[in-house]
Design an enzyme around this catalytic site. Structure first.
Site, PDB file in Angstrom:
ATOM      1  N   SER A 210      42.355  46.512  40.434  1.00 59.27           N
ATOM      2  CA  SER A 210      42.841  45.350  41.178  1.00 59.27           C
ATOM      3  C   SER A 210      44.360  45.392  41.338  1.00 59.27           C
ATOM      4  O   SER A 210      45.077  45.950  40.516  1.00 59.27           O
ATOM      5  CB  SER A 210      42.456  44.061  40.453  1.00 59.27           C
TER       6      SER A 210
HETATM    7  N1  SAH Z   1      38.913  45.019  35.971  1.00 54.90           N
HETATM    8  C1  SAH Z   1      39.189  46.140  36.847  1.00 54.90           C
HETATM    9  C2  SAH Z   1      38.599  45.938  38.227  1.00 54.90           C
HETATM   10  C3  SAH Z   1      37.461  46.856  38.509  1.00 54.90           C
HETATM   11  S1  SAH Z   1      36.689  46.603  40.086  1.00 54.90           S
HETATM   12  C4  SAH Z   1      40.695  46.377  36.878  1.00 54.90           C
HETATM   13  O1  SAH Z   1      41.328  46.246  35.860  1.00 54.90           O
HETATM   14  O2  SAH Z   1      41.243  46.735  37.887  1.00 54.90           O
HETATM   15  C5  SAH Z   1      35.254  45.673  39.613  1.00 54.90           C
HETATM   16  C6  SAH Z   1      34.237  46.377  38.754  1.00 54.90           C
HETATM   17  O3  SAH Z   1      33.121  45.487  38.603  1.00 54.90           O
HETATM   18  C7  SAH Z   1      33.665  47.671  39.309  1.00 54.90           C
HETATM   19  O4  SAH Z   1      33.959  48.713  38.428  1.00 54.90           O
HETATM   20  C8  SAH Z   1      32.160  47.413  39.406  1.00 54.90           C
HETATM   21  O5  SAH Z   1      31.367  48.532  39.070  1.00 54.90           O
HETATM   22  C9  SAH Z   1      31.982  46.296  38.374  1.00 54.90           C
HETATM   23  N2  SAH Z   1      30.754  45.486  38.503  1.00 54.90           N
HETATM   24  C10 SAH Z   1      30.152  45.012  39.630  1.00 54.90           C
HETATM   25  N3  SAH Z   1      29.038  44.312  39.291  1.00 54.90           N
HETATM   26  C11 SAH Z   1      28.948  44.346  37.916  1.00 54.90           C
HETATM   27  C12 SAH Z   1      28.018  43.818  36.968  1.00 54.90           C
HETATM   28  N4  SAH Z   1      26.930  43.113  37.321  1.00 54.90           N
HETATM   29  N5  SAH Z   1      28.259  44.041  35.661  1.00 54.90           N
HETATM   30  C13 SAH Z   1      29.339  44.758  35.248  1.00 54.90           C
HETATM   31  N6  SAH Z   1      30.232  45.296  36.111  1.00 54.90           N
HETATM   32  C14 SAH Z   1      30.050  45.088  37.418  1.00 54.90           C
END
Ligand code: SAH
Length: 269
Positions: free
Chosen positions: A111
């Site tokens: 993000s």
């Molecule tokens: N927190 C991260 C952002 C990652 S993007 C950062 O520091 O930048 C969002 C993430 O949510 C992705 O890796 C995706 O695989 C995950 N995601 C989507 N649906 C999910 C679910 N039901 N359970 C766990 N992770 C999920």
């Protein structure tokens, strides 16, 4: 926030040798097409000021967040301490302190710093967080590469973070252990179900958005706790930040700004 919490990110963290791959305007857009990131990468010339540990560029990033209206000092301090460049591929490290999302593999992205700051600032305005000066027991859904989990670790008592994609879960594990970040419990699982054994949570924060908030999150939110997550807006098309506070008389829901997060998917892969 207590001194010891920011103390989890001493300058010496940056001294750990990185592996080849260590490990509101109107709309907040944490995600960005991969082609766009690749184009920016090609246009980038000299990495400016990343130096050995990125302290200077990180502090410039925090100055920009401040100028853009982020006022929560504990969040700013934590973001000044966590080496974001260590959470992305080394080829993208020179973009790590720009206000942009970057690809982390499997079509997912880390993000944007401004989005992380804004989400965590919302979290800090919850009743329990305001009273204690930290985020307490935290549940993060969507670990990705582990960056936000590392920022959360500096702001809370304990973090449980869930990722549904196995390779990203492993990547986050490698990043956090290389940097010695604790106390974070990483779980490979479906975050839509929350993680009841670690609850109830004072703070729940999701980095992926579905149609509505899964009931498990509301159930696992502690009294006085706050949940911040993207969800489908009333118009059925756009996504908004939804803030839920759990009080003695029930759950109070507030709608925040328009956002654009990756989809919340069920099941693991
Ligand atoms: N927190 C991260 C952002 C990652 S993007 C950062 O520091 O930048 C969002 C993430 O949510 C992705 O890796 C995706 O695989 C995950 N995601 C989507 N649906 C999910 C679910 N039901 N359970 C766990 N992770 C999920």
């Amino acid at each position: 926030m207590t001194k010891s919490r920011t103390g989890r990110f001493p300058a010496s963290l940056d001294a750990v040798a990185p592996g080849a791959r260590a490990g509101a305007g109107a709309t907040l857009r944490p995600q960005r097409p991969l082609a766009e990131a690749a184009r920016d990468q090609r246009q980038q010339t000299t990495p400016t000021g990343l130096g050995l540990d990125g302290t200077a560029v990180r502090s410039r990033m925090v100055d920009r967040l401040r100028a853009d209206g982020v006022v929560c000092e504990p969040v700013l301090q934590a973001m000044a301490a966590v080496p974001r460049h260590r959470f992305v591929d080394s080829a993208l490290a020179n973009q790590a302190y720009e206000d942009t999302s970057l690809p982390i593999g499997l079509g997912q992205t880390i993000s944007k710093p401004s989005v992380v700051a804004r989400m965590l600032e919302w979290c800090f305005l919850g009743e329990t967080a305001r009273a204690r000066g930290h985020l307490g027991q935290v549940l993060e859904i969507g670990t990705g590469c582990g960056y936000q989990a590392a920022v959360l670790a500096a702001l809370s008592r304990h973090v449980v973070s869930i990722e549904r994609l196995g390779p990203l879960h492993q990547l986050a594990r490698s990043h956090l252990s290389t940097l010695g970040v604790h106390p974070v419990r990483l779980i490979h699982g479906d975050g839509m179900r929350g993680h009841a054994p670690g609850g109830p949570y004072d703070t729940i924060v999701a980095a992926a958005g579905g149609e509505d908030l899964p009931p498990a999150w509301l159930e696992q939110l502690a009294l006085g706790g706050r949940l911040v997550a993207p969800a489908l807006a009333a118009d059925g098309r756009s996504q908004v930040l939804v803030i839920v506070d759990r009080r003695a008389d029930g759950w109070q829901r507030t709608v925040g700004e328009t956002v654009q997060f990756v989809p919340l998917k069920s099941g693991i892969a």
